[in-house]
Design a protein around this motif. Structure first.
Motif, PDB file in Angstrom:
ATOM      1  N   LEU A 288      43.882  16.694   6.325  1.00 32.54           N
ATOM      2  CA  LEU A 288      43.511  17.887   7.076  1.00 32.54           C
ATOM      3  C   LEU A 288      44.641  18.275   8.023  1.00 32.54           C
ATOM      4  N   SER A 289      44.811  19.570   8.237  1.00 34.04           N
ATOM      5  CA  SER A 289      45.744  20.014   9.270  1.00 34.04           C
ATOM      6  C   SER A 289      45.180  19.595  10.625  1.00 34.04           C
ATOM      7  N   ARG A 290      46.045  19.581  11.648  1.00 35.29           N
ATOM      8  CA  ARG A 290      45.544  19.157  12.957  1.00 35.29           C
ATOM      9  C   ARG A 290      44.419  20.061  13.467  1.00 35.29           C
TER      10      ARG A 290
ATOM     11  N   VAL B 243      40.101  12.572  14.706  1.00 33.18           N
ATOM     12  CA  VAL B 243      41.242  13.421  14.344  1.00 33.18           C
ATOM     13  C   VAL B 243      42.237  12.642  13.489  1.00 33.18           C
ATOM     14  N   LEU B 244      42.514  11.390  13.864  1.00 35.30           N
ATOM     15  CA  LEU B 244      43.428  10.575  13.070  1.00 35.30           C
ATOM     16  C   LEU B 244      42.901  10.387  11.653  1.00 35.30           C
TER      17      LEU B 244
ATOM     18  N   GLY C 166      40.930  12.380  10.026  1.00 33.13           N
ATOM     19  CA  GLY C 166      41.082  13.651   9.320  1.00 33.13           C
ATOM     20  C   GLY C 166      42.500  13.889   8.861  1.00 33.13           C
ATOM     21  N   ARG C 167      43.462  13.544   9.703  1.00 35.85           N
ATOM     22  CA  ARG C 167      44.863  13.725   9.333  1.00 35.85           C
ATOM     23  C   ARG C 167      45.241  12.817   8.169  1.00 35.85           C
TER      24      ARG C 167
ATOM     25  N   HIS D 221      36.037  13.605   5.714  1.00 32.12           N
ATOM     26  CA  HIS D 221      36.603  14.332   4.580  1.00 32.12           C
ATOM     27  C   HIS D 221      35.541  14.876   3.634  1.00 32.12           C
TER      28      HIS D 221
ATOM     29  N   ALA E  45      41.337  19.144  11.576  1.00 31.60           N
ATOM     30  CA  ALA E  45      40.842  17.814  11.953  1.00 31.60           C
ATOM     31  C   ALA E  45      40.120  17.865  13.293  1.00 31.60           C
TER      32      ALA E  45
ATOM     33  N   TYR F 281      43.357  11.937   5.813  1.00 31.07           N
ATOM     34  CA  TYR F 281      42.790  12.533   4.598  1.00 31.07           C
ATOM     35  C   TYR F 281      43.387  13.892   4.267  1.00 31.07           C
TER      36      TYR F 281
ATOM     37  N   GLU G  52      40.014  11.031  19.266  1.00 23.92           N
ATOM     38  CA  GLU G  52      41.272  10.563  18.678  1.00 23.92           C
ATOM     39  C   GLU G  52      41.025   9.818  17.375  1.00 23.92           C
TER      40      GLU G  52
END
Length: 329
Positions: free
Chosen positions: A114-116, A106-107, A109-110, A159, A119, A112, A103
């Motif tokens: 990124l699509s889910r 992924v957060l 990545g989002r 990223h 990410a 920055y 989590e």
């Protein structure tokens, strides 16, 4: 010609006076440059100016004067581009302890952009790279200190930055966890060509990781080069003499200072640190002089020049002395 991933020129930063403290000049004309793909170690005791340098280069603070470029962007003029080009791992963990490793990644990545799905893929890659796959679905509060620091570094890489800042990343880790993180930093630089700025107050860490080393003292770079080149500049040997009693009145220092072939003498409690031309000939002379004056000795060691000796040469005091000075300030 190699480009500079990092460049700082005459950076000055003064923190204003508080109710009980005078103004603090944290940086006093600090300058350095780092080519792409190099690990720069900023070595200095706490309070030398390392973290202030990192804050300026990562756009978290502004210099009073001077200029800096990161990944080709002016830090003051194009801060948004700088932030998109860097990863930053601060001294304190930046992860959410109540969220899982997945989590957190992924957060990030989002955030920055990124699509889910992208990410999630990136999170999976990084968990595998840092040997955290089995812990990915656990809350971070259950991680060991070493696992948390690995996750922090992974968060800084989500990223795919061009430059990674590690601000004293191994402080508080046990030796095994520290060695694991050293290996990861070495791979990032060697395998991926990532430029890394590492601040540290561990001499061994700087010696192990830095392709280029800059020694910081009172807000200035006092020595710069590869660790091996800096040590090679020092001729002779280092001799450590442990006394039963400390040299409180300076008589031992004065005595040894009269011997030929001995250069710098530093007294730290009951330990004498000597720079000598030839260790094999200096040790018998030192022990003989101390025996003549009935000064008892518990141990003597001879070694080749170390980074501590380099620090001593350029600052006039050992790294330990500098650290104690900062702690007392």
């Amino acid at each position: 010609m190699a480009t500079h991933a990092l460049e700082a020129v005459d950076l000055v930063k003064t923190y204003p006076a508080g109710r009980k403290n005078p103004p603090l000049r944290a940086l006093d004309g600090l300058s350095f440059s780092v080519p792409d793909g190099v690990v720069l170690g900023l070595l200095g005791p706490n309070g030398a100016g390392k973290s202030t340098t990192v804050k300026i280069l990562t756009t978290l603070s502004r210099a009073d004067s001077g200029r800096a470029h990161v990944a080709g962007y002016d830090v003051a003029g194009r801060p948004d581009q700088v932030r998109r080009s860097i990863g930053y791992v601060s001294q304190k963990s930046s992860s959410d302890p109540m969220a899982t490793g997945v989590e957190n990644l992924v957060l990030s990545g989002r955030i920055y952009g990124l699509s889910r799905p992208a990410a999630v893929r990136r999170a999976t890659e990084l968990l595998e790279r840092f040997d955290l796959t089995e812990a990915g679905d656990r809350q971070v509060k259950t991680y060991s200190g070493g696992m948390q620091r690995k996750l922090d570094v992974a968060l800084g890489l989500v990223h795919r930055p061009r430059v990674l800042f590690l601000d004293e990343p191994t402080t508080g880790l046990d030796p095994e966890a520290r060695a694991d993180l050293w290996n990861e930093v070495g791979r990032l630089s060697g395998d991926e060509g990532l430029t890394v700025l590492l601040t540290t107050h561990y001499l061994e860490e700087a010696d192990r990781l830095a392709g280029q080393l800059a020694i910081v003292d009172h807000g200035k770079i006092v020595a710069e080069g590869t660790p091996e080149a800096l040590k090679a500049e020092l001729r002779g040997d280092s001799v450590h003499v442990e006394l039963v009693d400390p040299d409180l009145d300076g008589s031992v220092r004065t005595l040894l200072g009269q011997l030929s072939g001995i250069g710098t003498i530093v007294v730290e409690g009951n330990v004498l640190r000597l720079r000598v031309d030839h260790g094999a000939t200096a040790v018998p002379a030192v022990l003989g002089a101390l025996e003549d004056k009935a000064v008892p000795v518990t141990a003597v060691t001879v070694s080749r020049p170390s980074l501590d000796d380099v620090y001593l040469r350029y600052t006039g005091r050992s790294f330990r002395e500098a650290s104690l000075e900062r702690e007392a300030a």
